[in-house]
Design an enzyme around this catalytic site. Sequence first.
Site, PDB file in Angstrom:
ATOM      1  N   HIS A  82      -1.606   5.205  -0.360  1.00  0.00           N
ATOM      2  CA  HIS A  82      -2.957   4.644  -0.344  1.00  0.00           C
ATOM      3  C   HIS A  82      -4.017   5.725  -0.535  1.00  0.00           C
ATOM      4  O   HIS A  82      -3.781   6.917  -0.287  1.00  0.00           O
ATOM      5  CB  HIS A  82      -3.213   3.901   0.968  1.00  0.00           C
ATOM      6  CG  HIS A  82      -3.172   4.806   2.185  1.00  0.00           C
ATOM      7  ND1 HIS A  82      -4.222   5.610   2.553  1.00  0.00           N
ATOM      8  CD2 HIS A  82      -2.195   5.027   3.097  1.00  0.00           C
ATOM      9  CE1 HIS A  82      -3.914   6.289   3.638  1.00  0.00           C
ATOM     10  NE2 HIS A  82      -2.682   5.959   3.991  1.00  0.00           N
ATOM     11  N   GLU A 116       3.509   1.869   7.669  1.00  0.00           N
ATOM     12  CA  GLU A 116       3.502   3.243   8.165  1.00  0.00           C
ATOM     13  C   GLU A 116       4.266   3.315   9.485  1.00  0.00           C
ATOM     14  O   GLU A 116       4.595   2.295  10.101  1.00  0.00           O
ATOM     15  CB  GLU A 116       2.048   3.722   8.326  1.00  0.00           C
ATOM     16  CG  GLU A 116       1.867   5.153   8.811  1.00  0.00           C
ATOM     17  CD  GLU A 116       2.514   6.198   7.898  1.00  0.00           C
ATOM     18  OE1 GLU A 116       3.757   6.158   7.779  1.00  0.00           O
ATOM     19  OE2 GLU A 116       1.800   7.059   7.367  1.00  0.00           O
TER      20      GLU A 116
END
Length: 328
Positions: free
Chosen positions: A68, A180
């Site tokens: 990201h 994550e």
Amino acid sequence: MFTTTTLINSTSLTSSLISRFPFPPSSPIQGGASQHLRCSFSLLHMDNGVCPSLFPLHRSKTIHLVRHAQGIHNVDGDKNYKAFMSPEYFDAHLTQLGWQQVDNLRKHVHSSGLIKSIDLVVTSPLLRTMQTAVGVFGGEAYSDKMDILPLMVENAGNSDHPAISSLDCPPIVAVELCREHLGVHPCDKRRSISEYRSLFPGVDFSLIESDDDVLWKADVRETKDEVAARGMNFMNWLFTRKEKEIAIVTHSGFLFHTLAAFGNDCHPLVKNEISSHFANCELRSMVILDRGMVGSDCSSTNFPGKIPSGLDSPSDAAAADGKKEGKE
């Protein structure tokens, strides 16, 4: 400890020998006739150099891994790890610099032609990854006059960004497996899927079972081995998909711990290409191999031959005569 030869279900990953779509470029090797060759080449140490390995095309997938863009938690967290504990970074959104990174990667994806070859985009269901996914791989600006759902509504997640159309772009699906490192850090806790659906109407959330985030624990952080094991399960899940070329928008920790298991049978420079840390909004194109028959796809390009069937002269005729003699 995972290795490239003893992974769950024997899935393995190699860096493309000549990457077609690196962003930013991570290798001086570019272009060449082999850029269209999807068969994987692992560099194996030999007494007299290196040897390429061959693998069936339909037992492989091309994946484009993306970390990201810069999130608000990265600004302080990259300087002070303890900042990741701050509640103000709950489900961190992109910074304005992050959106600039998204715009630059989007330009690269279109100018390189990559956008035309991607069949599916998989994204972690967190704000910063979904903003990156729709910004890079989504359509153009959305208008209320369009008879389609927007991928993202205007100002989603305090983005100060216009709505994004779902027109002329690959489908985008959210998957929990590529989240994550789970637990403790508020920036890695997601919102409810109900709230996300209102912010990202054109994203597919059907694969997520729980509306609330039941995976994130305030007092328990996943171990590195647990992240790596989850990453292996994700890689195996990719082979249950029919799509052959998939973009994945995920996170630094997930990528590092997952990819660290790969490349041990490669040249050290290739190993480094595979498993080094990703920068914000970096893209790397790789090939994943189904060594354990996890997927069930048949080849769409192989051809069996002997259509129509019959004896080829003289070799098949001689072989047929030999069989007759054997029976006598």
